[in-house]
Design an enzyme around this catalytic site. Sequence first.
Site, short mmCIF file in Angstrom:
data_model
loop_
_atom_site.label_atom_id
_atom_site.label_comp_id
_atom_site.label_asym_id
_atom_site.label_seq_id
_atom_site.Cartn_x
_atom_site.Cartn_y
_atom_site.Cartn_z
CG ASP A 336 -1.71 1.23 1.40
OD1 ASP A 336 -2.33 1.64 0.41
OD2 ASP A 336 -1.71 1.81 2.50
CG ASP A 596 -1.67 2.38 6.73
OD1 ASP A 596 -2.11 2.06 5.61
OD2 ASP A 596 -1.62 3.55 7.14
CG ASP A 600 -3.97 -1.44 3.14
OD1 ASP A 600 -4.15 -1.31 1.91
OD2 ASP A 600 -3.54 -0.53 3.86
#
Length: 998
Positions: A336, A596, A600
């Site tokens: 990410d 985070d 995700d």
Amino acid sequence: EAAAAPPGGDGLGAAEVEARRGKHGFNEVVSVAEPEWRKIATRFLGIVPLAMILGAVLSAAIESGCFEDLTEQDVAAAPPLAAGPEFSEECVCDVGRDWVSFALLLIEVNLIVFADYFGERNAADAVKALKEMSAPHCRARRDGDWVEVPVRELVPGDVVELAAGVIIPADGEIIGAGEPMLIDESSLTGESLAVTKYPGDEVLSGAVVMQGELDMQVTRIGAETFFGKTIALLANVKRQGNVEKLLGVVAKIMCGVGLLFVLPIFFTLLFRDNQEWESALKLCIVILVAVLPVAMPLVVTTSLAVGSLELSKEKAIVQRLSSIEEMAGMDILCSDKTGTLTKNELVLDEQEVWCRDGVSLKEVLRVAALAAKREGGKDAVDKAVTEAQEQFGGGEEELAGWDVQRFVPFNPVDKRTEAAVVDPDGNRHVYSKGAPNVMVALAADTEEVEDQAEARILENAERGLRSLGVAKVHDGSLPETDRIWQLLGLIALLDPPRDDTAETILRAQEQGIEVKMITGDARAIAIETASRLGMGTNIAGSDIWTSEGDALIRAKGSLGQLVEELNGFASVFPEHKYRIVESLQQRDHLVGMTGDGVNDAPALKRANVGIAVAGATDAAKAAADIVLTAPGLSTIITAIQRSRKIFARLNGYIMYRMASSVLILGFFFLGIIVLSFDFPTWVLIILSLVNDFTAMATSKDRVRAAPQPLRWNMAEVTTISFLIGLIGVLQNFILLYLSLANQGDWWHSFRLRSLKECEVVAVMYLSLAWTIQLNIFSTRSRSFFFITRERWGGSPPPSLILMLPVGGSMLLAFFLAIFWPEDLLLGGGANMVGIPFGHALVTIIWVLCWFLATDVVKLVGYRVFETSSSLFYSNLGGVSDEAVAEQALGKAKAARLRLGQSIYKRMGLKKDITTHDVGKYTSPLSLRAMDVSHRAVGGRSSLELELSALPPADAIRALESRVNALARENAELRRLVEMVLQQGPRGSGRGEIEAAKK
């Protein structure tokens, strides 16, 4: 149904709430958790535990006897004794139940089951953390009153009050009249800035209200919300780690081989030796238990637990032990962007500040800082501006004496701040900063300034930078109606990469790991971040998930093939991240994922190795396998190196255990069928237990980390293990034949007396124990056991923690073989009696000589795998001609990677990027745009048309830049081809070389 309830009003009545709850249920995602007792019970139902339980039951239920004693002819044929007691003395046979074997087997099976259970107990943590993220209560309008309602009791149509700090409890639509709201959706969508929501806009469950007060009408609850769909994706992930799969394969191999050889033993005992079927069955089951990798799960769990402890010292908490082994084979790392590769905070880049003629950087930063909130709770923009002024604009000294008399904060309507300021000389000023289009419309006082500002805004937008306009009033003393604004400049804000991200990506590439960016942010922002990090900028946008994208996926063959070719994805949702990871796994990649946020979590759970970075949400942490507790990503590289060391230890142990199983099985097969040798079952169980628990020390052995990802090569592991085991079978069977008085009886050659059969048991116990322990040193290295230099293919010297238990177990076997008393009977069946020192010394010398021969055979076996021809390797290693060609292409890819790394090291990161090559911005889906770039229009190429629209000086610079870029690409391609040709596979045919060129 939501529309059926009028906005505002009295809200829903109690009867309507109950009716809708009966149809939609509660505002929650129901997950069925497996009971803890069932998790334990299923572990007892595996092949190995069932065999152990059956062996324990038979040991206690059946009275054991001995094989037939030596005949008088055997005694008469025995040679004279050199010394010691007369041969006529018979061994004691204990007829009874084998309670020792019963106790040992039950203790071991419970130890194995519960160690595995506690080592992997983290079920349902991710779903639980996700559900707990929502606020437990909210204010809803029911029957005309505002009341506190549990979040789980909301239904579609409920009217909920939203205010700053509230976590939105369900998906809904903003209603009522009032100022727009600022909503933080970064943990859901990856968008780093708060978004503005107006009445009529949709808001998502799990987002946080940053500013504003309005009402919301619930439209979706539970599993139908964006948040609930994320939970559902996470709850549906069922995965089995590589270690579990490997242990299952090894158990099936050894069980199949064990049954193949135990059945002949059973029928031999039953029909030739006239044994009772119960006694024969009991002996066969115990042999099978000794052959099966009984303690392998426990040893593997111990090795992984030791690795987990090592990683915890590096600020990485391991939540799923098998992920350590999978990280060793990870070849693609999906990451990410917001909060993972970047800091999830805005900063101002001084090199990206545009100032109009006659205005300095310090003045722009001073005006922006005075037009920002300098005390108390700052928003992300004000914080970035004030920190930039402190860093680049002179700090507090520059602002000394300036007095802000009135400050108007940012609001979603005006989209700017304003400050009335008095300078140290007493002059009045009015400063403002805000959205670039608003500021240009307000303060661009000349056409030239307007054109320059709009060009810079467009350029920043194409690069994914967020622009902010800064302006002032010419004369601050004039009334508001007479003010004339002047645009001073534009500042660019970005979410900067973490301090160690670029280095981490480079080191990951050096470790043979490809890094791909997957973000919910805009494509332009993703490309800019990738450029600053030295990553590839071939990043697909949201069009990949449209019908056009489906057509391209079909053309490529699969989504996984397309993902392999791209460097990343932008504007994705949680289900897209999940699909990307899954498609790579379907292409036989071991995939890591870092993240985070809530968005995700599904991908973190689906990945082979999910890594939650420091500061991650509870949902991401619970879904991840590894949680980083320190800022930055450098810990990932340390974890990769440690995981590869752990993999090397596990590989050596599994080879050792398989070789030991082959040795025990082969020895008993030949010993019983050929020589009718009676070996006590309890001695066999003690031998297996001591060897397995001694091998736990391999978890602290010294090994080297491999430079490339590691995968299990079961063809090689099985072949080498069987070679080592078969040499051990031959060694111990020959020794048994030579030791029996009615067979070889070679002891007189060393001026030693002959041995009784119960003494031969001690000889074979000593030989088997030493052979198995020495195999630890053979299986830990691909070269000779005594070679420790890396350039010769050796492993580091064994650690003291490994040497001590191995040496201790060998000494224990030595003393037990010598001093075991004749009257100590621990179970039914044959007995063991200690042997003289001379016999033990001869046995040890015999074992050591064969150990050297085994190491030679092992080395030859490895060389066959490494240097065999394609045809021979295909038969032995399961590698086809197509796989060999793919290896050639892999070398070409590695060459390109090394080339990119060398360019990076030579040139460094270019942080001041003002433009990108067309190729970097062209989506692989935008085929028409690619065609236009090379198509002639009216006899003139698109490049000519593009240059003709520029001033002459700019056209010359643009053309020179284009030519230089093409020259660099040409030189890089030439170097790449030369490198591929130099490093092509040995013995490659012309076709493979041509494939590598392509």
